[in-house]
Design an enzyme around this catalytic site. Structure first.
Site, mmCIF file in Angstrom:
data_model
loop_
_atom_site.group_PDB
_atom_site.id
_atom_site.type_symbol
_atom_site.label_atom_id
_atom_site.label_comp_id
_atom_site.label_asym_id
_atom_site.label_seq_id
_atom_site.Cartn_x
_atom_site.Cartn_y
_atom_site.Cartn_z
ATOM 1 N N GLY A 127 -13.269 -24.951 -21.652
ATOM 2 C CA GLY A 127 -12.119 -24.524 -20.869
ATOM 3 C C GLY A 127 -11.915 -25.420 -19.668
ATOM 4 N N GLY A 128 -10.772 -25.281 -19.067
ATOM 5 C CA GLY A 128 -10.462 -26.036 -17.858
ATOM 6 C C GLY A 128 -10.992 -25.332 -16.630
ATOM 7 N N SER A 177 -10.717 -21.304 -15.725
ATOM 8 C CA SER A 177 -10.164 -20.725 -16.954
ATOM 9 C C SER A 177 -10.799 -19.390 -17.310
ATOM 10 C CB SER A 177 -10.374 -21.690 -18.120
ATOM 11 O OG SER A 177 -11.761 -21.911 -18.353
ATOM 12 N N GLY A 178 -11.939 -19.076 -16.702
ATOM 13 C CA GLY A 178 -12.667 -17.863 -17.037
ATOM 14 C C GLY A 178 -13.813 -18.092 -18.004
ATOM 15 N N LYS A 179 -14.142 -19.358 -18.262
ATOM 16 C CA LYS A 179 -15.182 -19.652 -19.251
ATOM 17 C C LYS A 179 -16.561 -19.194 -18.796
ATOM 18 C CE LYS A 179 -15.520 -24.541 -17.751
ATOM 19 N NZ LYS A 179 -14.581 -24.373 -16.614
ATOM 20 N N ALA A 182 -28.595 -23.496 -14.182
ATOM 21 C CA ALA A 182 -27.568 -24.104 -13.346
ATOM 22 C C ALA A 182 -27.814 -25.609 -13.291
ATOM 23 C CB ALA A 182 -27.598 -23.501 -11.941
ATOM 24 N N HIS A 240 -21.127 -17.408 -7.813
ATOM 25 C CA HIS A 240 -21.713 -17.318 -9.153
ATOM 26 C C HIS A 240 -23.019 -16.531 -9.113
ATOM 27 C CE1 HIS A 240 -19.542 -19.900 -12.147
ATOM 28 N NE2 HIS A 240 -18.881 -20.213 -11.048
ATOM 29 N N ARG A 282 -23.910 -12.715 -11.052
ATOM 30 C CA ARG A 282 -24.882 -12.576 -12.135
ATOM 31 C C ARG A 282 -25.764 -11.349 -11.930
ATOM 32 N NH1 ARG A 282 -25.436 -18.254 -11.203
ATOM 33 N NH2 ARG A 282 -27.484 -18.019 -10.260
ATOM 34 N N GLU A 311 -32.629 -24.174 -11.829
ATOM 35 C CA GLU A 311 -31.700 -25.226 -11.415
ATOM 36 C C GLU A 311 -32.307 -26.564 -11.817
ATOM 37 O OE1 GLU A 311 -30.942 -24.718 -7.273
ATOM 38 O OE2 GLU A 311 -29.862 -22.824 -7.551
#
Length: 334
Positions: A171-172, A175-177, A195, A213, A217, A225
């Site tokens: 997705g861009g 986009s909600g991906k 991450a 983010h 979660r 990470e």
């Protein structure tokens, strides 16, 4: 224990009276009535003062019957109980509130593959019955019509989550991906979030994104990470969510000085990642940027990065059971 679920919706029903949202507008009046539950015709939820032979559990949220079977109701906003039996036979839970509560129940051993998990509190927080069913399949839960009688001891459960082993979400920007990736693993008892991007030190705007983010979660997820995805995948013992491949590739370009120099090491790292993806020992969900929409970067290094990420997406898609493009929060399965 016979459990009559007279209503399965939220407090105002679904559709909500007078609501003209896209979810409510497509349903007939009274499609789902407000949640109501009666056990064996004698015990009503909440179970603060159950009749003789029954025992209240989890502060009135749960009930143990004369036959030893156990039921838990977890409405919107109620935390996962910290006390309870080793396992509940039936869990009725508002999964549109915080689906990770089901993961917490499973992590605590209060629900397993034998537990019948039934979604209640249903309302316009989900756009359609079809979208509800899609999510419940991912989470190993089910929805039932109003008036359904559930009986412990019978095969009631939606069963294990019917989710693909490898899922790639493209997705861009915005986009909600990422939200969709998190949704897919929300009910898992153990998840490692990988991450691949920078921490945001020295960049207030990026740090705010990272913080958002993290706060979104589930608290019980582990976080790693790193840009060493091959090692993480090879050593994994629980489902992985990788977010995302674009920032991973950026780190690889940086590490090997490939923006202006030799890009052979980047190709080798991509080969290694594809091989690890193919052999993953755990369920894996990854997010990547879709770069094939025709925009041509103005610089040679930008074009090289676009080409490398596009090729990587294509190769990982070929090795995945499920691939989707996310646009405005909607899935276009590929």
């Amino acid at each position: 224990m016979k459990i009559l679920v007279s209503g399965t919706a939220g407090g105002s029903g679904w559709p909500e009276p007078g609501c003209r949202c896209a979810s409510c507008a497509g349903l007939p009046s009274g499609h789902r009535r407000p949640f109501e539950l009666v056990v064996d015709g004698v015990a009503r939820f909440p179970f603060d003062d159950p009749p003789s032979g029954y025992r209240s559990l989890a502060g009135g949220l749960g009930l143990a019957g004369p036959d030893g079977s156990r039921l838990l109701c977890l409405p919107k906003g109620r935390p996962v109980p910290q006390d309870g039996p080793a396992r509940y036979d039936v869990v009725l839970i508002d999964l549109l509130d915080r689906p990770e509560r089901l993961g917490e129940l499973r992590r605590a051993g209060l629900a397993d593959d034998r537990t019948a998990v039934v979604a209640v509190g249903l309302d316009h927080r989900v756009r359609s019955e079809e979208e509800l069913a899609r999510r419940l399949r991912l989470w190993g839960a089910l929805a039932v019509p109003d008036g359904t009688v559930l009986e412990t001891g019978r095969a009631l459960s939606g069963g294990p989550a019917t989710a693909p082993w490898r899922a790639l979400l493209l997705g861009g920007s915005r986009s909600g991906k990422s939200a969709e990736a998190e949704l897919r693993l929300a009910a898992e008892p153990y998840v490692t979030y990988v991450a691949t991007g920078p921490s945001g030190a020295g960049d207030g705007e990026w740090a705010a994104r990272v913080r958002a983010h993290r706060e979104r979660r589930p608290a019980h997820w582990a976080t790693v990470e790193t840009a060493d995805l091959v090692s993480v995948i090879g050593q994994a013992t629980e489902p992985l969510l990788i977010d995302g491949l674009g920032t991973w590739l950026t780190a690889v370009f940086d590490e090997h000085g490939a923006w202006e120099g030799d890009r052979a090491p980047v190709r080798e790292r991509c080969d290694e990642l594809v091989a690890a993806w193919r052999q993953t020992p755990v369920r894996l969900v990854a997010v990547s940027d879709e770069v094939g929409m025709g925009v041509v970067p103005a610089t040679s290094s930008g074009r090289s990065f676009r080409d490398a990420l596009g090729r990587l997406n294509e190769r990982l898609a070929a090795e995945s059971e499920y691939v989707a493009l996310v646009v405005a929060g909607r899935l276009l399965e590929l």
